[in-house]
Design an enzyme around this catalytic site. Structure first.
Site, PDB file in Angstrom:
ATOM      1  N   HIS A 274       0.021  -5.071  10.246  1.00  0.00           N
ATOM      2  CA  HIS A 274       1.033  -4.666   9.270  1.00  0.00           C
ATOM      3  C   HIS A 274       0.579  -5.161   7.903  1.00  0.00           C
ATOM      4  O   HIS A 274       0.369  -6.352   7.721  1.00  0.00           O
ATOM      5  CB  HIS A 274       2.395  -5.271   9.626  1.00  0.00           C
ATOM      6  CG  HIS A 274       3.519  -4.844   8.737  1.00  0.00           C
ATOM      7  ND1 HIS A 274       4.026  -3.568   8.740  1.00  0.00           N
ATOM      8  CD2 HIS A 274       4.244  -5.523   7.818  1.00  0.00           C
ATOM      9  CE1 HIS A 274       5.027  -3.475   7.870  1.00  0.00           C
ATOM     10  NE2 HIS A 274       5.172  -4.650   7.288  1.00  0.00           N
TER      11      HIS A 274
ATOM     12  N   SER B 101       4.566  -2.409   3.142  1.00  0.00           N
ATOM     13  CA  SER B 101       5.803  -2.542   3.912  1.00  0.00           C
ATOM     14  C   SER B 101       6.969  -1.910   3.148  1.00  0.00           C
ATOM     15  O   SER B 101       6.916  -0.731   2.815  1.00  0.00           O
ATOM     16  CB  SER B 101       6.062  -4.019   4.241  1.00  0.00           C
ATOM     17  OG  SER B 101       7.038  -4.149   5.238  1.00  0.00           O
TER      18      SER B 101
ATOM     19  N   ASP C  79       2.272  -0.440  14.512  1.00  0.00           N
ATOM     20  CA  ASP C  79       2.712  -1.330  13.439  1.00  0.00           C
ATOM     21  C   ASP C  79       3.477  -2.535  13.995  1.00  0.00           C
ATOM     22  O   ASP C  79       4.491  -2.386  14.674  1.00  0.00           O
ATOM     23  CB  ASP C  79       3.595  -0.544  12.466  1.00  0.00           C
ATOM     24  CG  ASP C  79       4.003  -1.361  11.266  1.00  0.00           C
ATOM     25  OD1 ASP C  79       5.022  -2.065  11.358  1.00  0.00           O
ATOM     26  OD2 ASP C  79       3.290  -1.315  10.245  1.00  0.00           O
TER      27      ASP C  79
END
Length: 415
Positions: free
Chosen positions: A359, A196, A292
Site C-alpha cells: 500500500h 491512499s 492492497d
C-alpha cells in the site's frame, strides 16, 4: 476511519531509515499494538532529506482550515536547473473520518490539526532530491501537502456543536493558490500525485489541477494506492460503501464531486474511483497493489465483518492465508482489473498494477527506486512512471496473479 489506539511500533525507525516516508497505517482496524516488517526490502538506504513545514498564512480568511480550525500546511523543497519550472505536488494520505466521534478524535492528531503535524518530514521516493533515488523528478519543485480534513480534500461543511471544520476543498484551493504565488503558475511541467486517501484526492481533483495551467504545459496525475473498490466484504456486507457514505454526507462532499459522475450517479458512488476514472480528461496513472494491504484489512476483512477472527492471520501475513482466502483475494484482484479495463485502453493513461500485498509504493524509497525494487517486466515503478510522464513509452503494466511476483516488498504485520 482514523481509529484511536492504532500505532505501528517500528514506524519511527523506518522513517529514520527512509523506508516509510508518508506511509500511513492509521485506520487499519484490528492492528492495535502491532509491529510492521517489510518483506524483500533493501538493507541500507541513505539518510533522507528533511523538509520543514510551511503554514498557509492566508488560508484562515478563506475558511480553509483543518478539522480543529488551525491553518493547513505543506512542505516545499525548491527545484533547480532543468527542474526549476517543474512542480510535483504530493497529497498526503491517512484514511477518513465518517462520524462526529471519529472526526473529534482525528482533530487531536496530525490528521486533523497542524498543531500536531511534524515540523519536518523526510522526502524519499518520488520526493527524493537524489538522482540515484529519483531519476526523473529529483530536481523539481517538490511539495507534500498535509492532510487534515478527513475527506480527501473534498468536503465543505461544519459542525458548530462539535467544533469541527470540514474544509478539505478550501484547503486544497488555498494551498494551490499559495503555491501558484510562489512560482507554480510558471510551471512548464506539473504532476499531481498522492497516496491512499491522497491518491483518491488526486482522482477527484485531477482535471481541476490541469485547468490551472496553460494548455502548453505538460500536466498529468498519479494516483498511488487510490483505487478503493466498492467491494463486498467477507461477511457479504459493504464496509467501504458504508464508510464513504458517512464521509460524503457528514463532510458535505457532494457539491465538489466531478460532474461527469455526479450528474448520473449517487454521491457515494462518485467517491469511488472506479466510477470516476472514465470521465477524467487529464492523463492519469494508476499505481496500485492488486492485493492492497489497506483494503484487505479495513474494507475486505475488518473486525466488524470477521468477528470470529477467521481472517485475522491472513490480514497480518499473506503467507498465512488459506487457499480459500487466497481465492477470495483473487476475486478482489479481478474486480480491480475489470474496473480499469476501459481506462487502460486510452493512450494517454498509464497503469502499474503489481501482485503485491502492499500500500503506497511511490513515497517509500525501497519500492520506488532501489536495487531490489518491485518490477513488472524488469521495469521499476520510478522508471515506469517517468517513461509515461515524459512520453518515452506507453506503460500498461499488469502483473500476473499471486504468487508469481517475487520482487514484491510485501507488508507483514506482527502481533
Amino acid at each position: 476511519m482514523d481509529l484511536p489506539g492504532f500505532w505501528v511500533l517500528c514506524i519511527a525507525g523506518l522513517l529514520a531509515s527512509g523506508f516509510v516516508s508518508g506511509y500511513d497505517f492509521v485506520g487499519l482496524p484490528g492492528l492495535n499494538d502491532t509491529a510492521l516488517s517489510l518483506v524483500g526490502t533493501s538493507a541500507a538506504l541513505s539518510k533522507p532529506l528533511m523538509v520543514g513545514l510551511t503554514v498557509v498564512q492566508g488560508a484562515g480568511a478563506k475558511g480553509a482550515v483543518c478539522l480543529d480550525g488551525t491553518l493547513p500546511g505543506y512542505h516545499l523543497h525548491r527545484g533547480y536547473g532543468s527542474g526549476a519550472n517543474s512542480w510535483l505536488i504530493q497529497l498526503e494520505g491517512g484514511g477518513w473520518c465518517n462520524t462526529v466521534r471519529s472526526c473529534v478524535f482525528r482533530k487531536k492528531t496530525r490528521r486533523g490539526s497542524s498543531a500536531y503535524m511534524e515540523k519536518q518530514l523526510p522526502f524519499t521516493g518520488i520526493l527524493s532530491n537524489r538522482a540515484e533515488e529519483n531519476p526523473d523528478f529529483f530536481n523539481w519543485n517538490r511539495v507534500k501537502l498535509r492532510y487534515c480534513d478527513g475527506a480527501s480534500f473534498a468536503g465543505d461543511s461544519e459542525d458548530k456543536v462539535a467544533q469541527l471544520h470540514f474544509r478539505g476543498q478550501r484547503i486544497w484551493s488555498a494551498a494551490i493558490e499559495d503555491l501558484m504565488s510562489k512560482g507554480m503558475r510558471n510551471a512548464k511541467q506539473a504532476l499531481l500525485s498522492g497516496c491512499s486517501a491522497g491518491g483518491l484526492a488526486v482522482i477527484l481533483h485531477c482535471d481541476e489541477f490541469r485547468d490551472m495551467f496553460p494548455r502548453t504545459a505538460r500536466v498529468k496525475c498519479l494516483s498511488d494506492a487510490g483505487m478503493f473498490l466498492d467491494s463486498v466484504d467477507v461477511s457479504g456486507g459493504r464496509t467501504m460503501q458504508n464508510l464513504f457514505s458517512g464521509v460524503v454526507d457528514l463532510q458535505g462532499v457532494r457539491p465538489n464531486l466531478p460532474r461527469t459522475c455526479a450528474n448520473h450517479r449517487n454521491p457515494t458512488s462518485c467517491f469511488f474511483p472506479e466510477n470516476l476514472i472514465a470521465g477524467i480528461r487529464t492523463p492519469l496513472f494508476l499505481l496500485n497493489a492488486a492485493y492492497d494491504a489497506w483494503q484487505l484489512q479495513a474494507s475486505l476483512a475488518p473486525r466488524s465483518a470477521d468477528p470470529q477472527g477467521h481472517w485475522r492471520l491472513c490480514t497480518l501475513d499473506h503467507a498465512k492465508c488459506s487457499g480459500q482466502q487466497i481465492q477470495f483475494l483473487q476475486g478482489f484482484r479481478n474486480q480491480m482489473l475489470n474496473a480499469i479495463r476501459g481506462f487502460t485502453k486510452s493512450k494517454q493513461n498509464g497503469a502499474f498494477i503489481n501482485s503485491c500485498f502492499a500500500h503506497c509504493q511511490s513515497e517509500r524509497q525501497d519500492t520506488w527506486f532501489a536495487d531490489d525494487s518491485p518490477v513488472i517486466g524488469g521495469k521499476a515503478i520510478a522508471l515506469a512512471i517517468g517513461d509515461w510522464f515524459f512520453n518515452r513509452a506507453a506503460v500498461k503494466a499488469i502483473d500476473c496473479a499471486y504468487p508469481c511476483d517475487h520482487t514484491c516488498h510485501n507488508l507483514v504485520f506482527h502481533d
